[in-house]
Design a protein around this motif. Structure first.
Motif, PDB file in Angstrom:
ATOM      1  N   LEU A 166      13.676   0.142   2.343  1.00  0.00           N
ATOM      2  CA  LEU A 166      13.205  -1.036   2.972  1.00  0.00           C
ATOM      3  C   LEU A 166      14.008  -1.030   3.854  1.00  0.00           C
ATOM      4  O   LEU A 166      13.045  -0.587   5.287  1.00  0.00           O
ATOM      5  CB  LEU A 166      13.036  -2.297   2.777  1.00  0.00           C
ATOM      6  N   GLY A 167      15.174  -0.507   4.721  1.00  0.00           N
ATOM      7  CA  GLY A 167      15.893  -0.776   5.179  1.00  0.00           C
ATOM      8  C   GLY A 167      15.177   0.767   6.649  1.00  0.00           C
ATOM      9  O   GLY A 167      15.599   0.292   7.623  1.00  0.00           O
ATOM     10  N   ALA A 168      15.303   1.886   5.419  1.00  0.00           N
ATOM     11  CA  ALA A 168      14.439   2.577   6.857  1.00  0.00           C
ATOM     12  C   ALA A 168      13.581   2.608   6.880  1.00  0.00           C
ATOM     13  O   ALA A 168      12.733   2.973   7.954  1.00  0.00           O
ATOM     14  CB  ALA A 168      14.540   3.907   5.941  1.00  0.00           C
ATOM     15  N   CYS A 169      12.231   2.579   5.954  1.00  0.00           N
ATOM     16  CA  CYS A 169      11.181   1.880   6.403  1.00  0.00           C
ATOM     17  C   CYS A 169      11.507   1.409   7.366  1.00  0.00           C
ATOM     18  O   CYS A 169       9.801   1.069   9.009  1.00  0.00           O
ATOM     19  CB  CYS A 169      10.394   1.532   5.594  1.00  0.00           C
ATOM     20  N   GLU A 170      11.841   0.018   7.442  1.00  0.00           N
ATOM     21  CA  GLU A 170      11.354  -0.951   8.178  1.00  0.00           C
ATOM     22  C   GLU A 170      12.576  -0.694  10.709  1.00  0.00           C
ATOM     23  O   GLU A 170      11.614  -0.818  11.119  1.00  0.00           O
ATOM     24  CB  GLU A 170      13.039  -2.370   8.407  1.00  0.00           C
ATOM     25  N   GLY A 189      12.579 -11.296   6.514  1.00  0.00           N
ATOM     26  CA  GLY A 189      11.639 -11.693   5.410  1.00  0.00           C
ATOM     27  C   GLY A 189      10.624 -10.888   5.428  1.00  0.00           C
ATOM     28  O   GLY A 189      10.370 -10.505   4.339  1.00  0.00           O
ATOM     29  N   TRP A 190      10.265 -10.385   6.131  1.00  0.00           N
ATOM     30  CA  TRP A 190       9.083 -10.166   6.171  1.00  0.00           C
ATOM     31  C   TRP A 190       8.704  -8.758   5.458  1.00  0.00           C
ATOM     32  O   TRP A 190       7.117  -8.371   5.275  1.00  0.00           O
ATOM     33  CB  TRP A 190       8.755 -10.304   7.770  1.00  0.00           C
ATOM     34  N   GLU A 191       9.921  -8.321   5.599  1.00  0.00           N
ATOM     35  CA  GLU A 191      10.029  -7.074   5.478  1.00  0.00           C
ATOM     36  C   GLU A 191       9.575  -6.936   3.559  1.00  0.00           C
ATOM     37  O   GLU A 191       8.854  -6.005   3.055  1.00  0.00           O
ATOM     38  CB  GLU A 191      10.711  -6.349   5.477  1.00  0.00           C
ATOM     39  N   ARG A 192       9.561  -8.078   2.947  1.00  0.00           N
ATOM     40  CA  ARG A 192       9.630  -7.888   1.782  1.00  0.00           C
ATOM     41  C   ARG A 192       8.005  -7.923   1.343  1.00  0.00           C
ATOM     42  O   ARG A 192       7.055  -7.357   0.380  1.00  0.00           O
ATOM     43  CB  ARG A 192       9.896  -9.391   1.133  1.00  0.00           C
ATOM     44  N   GLN A 193       6.521  -8.113   2.442  1.00  0.00           N
ATOM     45  CA  GLN A 193       5.447  -8.530   2.741  1.00  0.00           C
ATOM     46  C   GLN A 193       5.522  -6.760   2.049  1.00  0.00           C
ATOM     47  O   GLN A 193       3.933  -7.103   1.239  1.00  0.00           O
ATOM     48  CB  GLN A 193       5.099  -8.921   3.123  1.00  0.00           C
ATOM     49  N   GLY A 194       5.709  -5.986   2.428  1.00  0.00           N
ATOM     50  CA  GLY A 194       5.199  -4.591   2.362  1.00  0.00           C
ATOM     51  C   GLY A 194       5.479  -4.042   0.657  1.00  0.00           C
ATOM     52  O   GLY A 194       4.557  -3.313   0.309  1.00  0.00           O
ATOM     53  N   VAL A 195       5.951  -5.004  -0.214  1.00  0.00           N
ATOM     54  CA  VAL A 195       7.084  -4.165  -1.499  1.00  0.00           C
ATOM     55  C   VAL A 195       6.499  -5.054  -2.392  1.00  0.00           C
ATOM     56  O   VAL A 195       6.952  -5.285  -3.339  1.00  0.00           O
ATOM     57  CB  VAL A 195       8.363  -3.957  -1.176  1.00  0.00           C
ATOM     58  N   LEU A 196       5.704  -6.119  -2.421  1.00  0.00           N
ATOM     59  CA  LEU A 196       5.206  -7.255  -2.948  1.00  0.00           C
ATOM     60  C   LEU A 196       4.319  -6.244  -3.846  1.00  0.00           C
ATOM     61  O   LEU A 196       3.238  -5.955  -3.488  1.00  0.00           O
ATOM     62  CB  LEU A 196       4.299  -8.441  -2.427  1.00  0.00           C
ATOM     63  N   ASP A 197       4.808  -6.629  -5.065  1.00  0.00           N
ATOM     64  CA  ASP A 197       3.851  -5.569  -6.601  1.00  0.00           C
ATOM     65  C   ASP A 197       3.712  -6.415  -7.242  1.00  0.00           C
ATOM     66  O   ASP A 197       3.998  -5.393  -8.685  1.00  0.00           O
ATOM     67  CB  ASP A 197       4.230  -3.852  -6.448  1.00  0.00           C
ATOM     68  N   PRO A 198       3.225  -7.978  -7.707  1.00  0.00           N
ATOM     69  CA  PRO A 198       2.908  -8.741  -9.180  1.00  0.00           C
ATOM     70  C   PRO A 198       2.649  -7.717  -9.802  1.00  0.00           C
ATOM     71  O   PRO A 198       1.361  -7.466 -10.075  1.00  0.00           O
ATOM     72  CB  PRO A 198       2.515  -9.570  -8.571  1.00  0.00           C
TER      73      PRO A 198
END
Length: 410
Positions: A166-170, A189-198
């Protein structure tokens, strides 16, 4: 019973959010997504309309900063979670929510409000104009090839855990903000949206994967997040891959990432949504027709403070034009405004001078990020020229070098 509109109390969030799910058809969000939106909700910016103990209307806003032409990050209310219960439609609930929300946005000093519309016809009456569009493709890789620059061979690709990367992608995403108007700066917090994978939302797809593009010195210059959908029929594999995000800092990394996606084993269709309409991918593929491009509206922009909003961006060619603006829903914007600006900066102040162009705040919102031209709006009769040559002058000034783009919803 009299309906009561009030700022959301944190303990009311579950009932408030469940109302929103019902308003959009009734299907519950996966637990992982629900917790994300609970964490990102700003209660002080969230409104609920209550009929007794039942929530029957909602609207909220995220505190964004939006990239505008010239690279400035302008405060913008990211309007979200708007819904009215089926039992309470056609009773003025939505209008009252929009009224209160825009008054609050103005009081908070944000010159812009932005949203993505479930139904575009709804929000024009509140002054929102469709300002960015998104591209979707579905590429038949058995018949479409990529022509990549030779520099792509010098890019190293590395599979990584999506959350660990995530850090590198951001960092890559943040570097693109100065290039693409319409992108929101992602707050913590918004970076988490990109990896939501339920797992419940995968629909047969494999878990989210991530590949990094690196230069020889190890610098990350791009990334792709994607999901493979393994399918089989009587003739063998018939899989597809859905690209969720693909961003890069240079053409070599960009092409290398797309080549990687196209070359995934047992995959014959590449799908990607919410891409910029001028995506360079269209110039890498051998056959655009068999890439099935489709375009739809994405970000809708509302100028809450016309003067501050127009002065916050730059203009590709010199402009000196007087707009006569109508804005029935936010009448403080109505009247004549003189915009003077160029590539170095701009000012926009009230004036008593004769108008050069007449339009509503909706057209200004549509043209604000440079993706919709004032000339095209004029061709539709939505901008009226009162001084010969003013429409071309203003349209050239507003237009950008790249299409504005909203890479994700909110």
């Amino acid at each position: 019973m009299t309906m009561d509109m009030r700022v959301l109390r944190p303990l009311e969030w579950d009932d408030w959010f469940r109302h929103l799910e019902v308003a959009f058809g009734g299907e519950a969000e996966p637990a992982e997504a629900r917790e994300f939106y609970r964490d990102m909700t700003e209660p002080e910016r969230s409104l609920g309309v209550w009929d007794g103990e039942a929530c029957v209307g909602s609207a909220s806003a995220f505190s964004f900063r939006l990239a505008v032409p010239g690279g400035a990050l302008v405060p913008a209310a990211g309007v979200t979670m708007v819904g009215v219960a089926p039992t309470h439609r056609r009773r003025g609930v939505l209008t009252s929510l929009m009224r209160r929300q825009l008054d609050d946005v103005r009081a908070g000093g944000e010159p812009l409000a932005v949203l993505t519309a479930s139904d575009p016809a709804i929000y024009g009456r509140f002054g929102y104009g469709a300002a960015t569009y998104s591209l979707s493709v579905e590429v038949d890789t058995t018949r479409v090839r990529l022509a990549v620059p030779p520099e792509a061979d010098g890019i190293r690709l590395r599979l990584v855990d999506p959350e660990e990367a995530l850090g590198a992608c951001e960092k890559v995403y943040a570097a693109l903000l100065a290039v693409r108007p319409g992108m929101p700066a992602r707050l913590p917090g918004w970076e988490r949206q990109g990896v939501l994978d339920p797992a419940s939302g995968r629909g047969g797809r494999a878990p989210l994967a991530c590949v990094l593009a690196e230069r020889a010195d190890g610098e990350v210059v791009g990334y792709a997040r994607y999901q493979v959908n393994p399918e089989w029929d009587m003739s063998g594999s018939a899989g597809s891959v859905e690209v969720r995000d693909l961003d890069a800092l240079d053409p070599a990394a960009y092409a290398a990432l797309w080549r990687y996606v196209f070359d995934i084993d047992l995959v014959w269709t590449v799908k990607a949504h919410k891409r910029p309409v001028d995506d360079p991918l269209l110039h890498l593929v051998s056959d655009v027709r068999r890439s099935a491009p489709r375009v739809r509206d994405q970000l809708h922009v509302r100028l809450v403070d016309v003067g501050a909003a127009l002065a916050a961006r730059v203009y590709g060619s010199p402009v000196d034009v007087v707009f006569e603006v109508t804005d029935a829903f936010c009448p403080w914007n109505e009247g004549r405004w003189r915009l003077t600006g160029d590539a170095k900066g701009a000012s926009c102040v009230r004036t008593g001078d004769a108008a050069d162009l007449a339009l509503s705040v909706t057209e200004l919102g549509a043209a604000y990020l440079g993706g919709v031209t004032l000339a095209s709006l004029g061709g539709a009769g939505r901008v009226v020229e009162r001084r010969a040559g003013a429409l071309v002058e203003a349209s050239r000034g507003f237009a950008g070098d790249v299409a504005p783009w909203l890479p994700h919803g909110f």
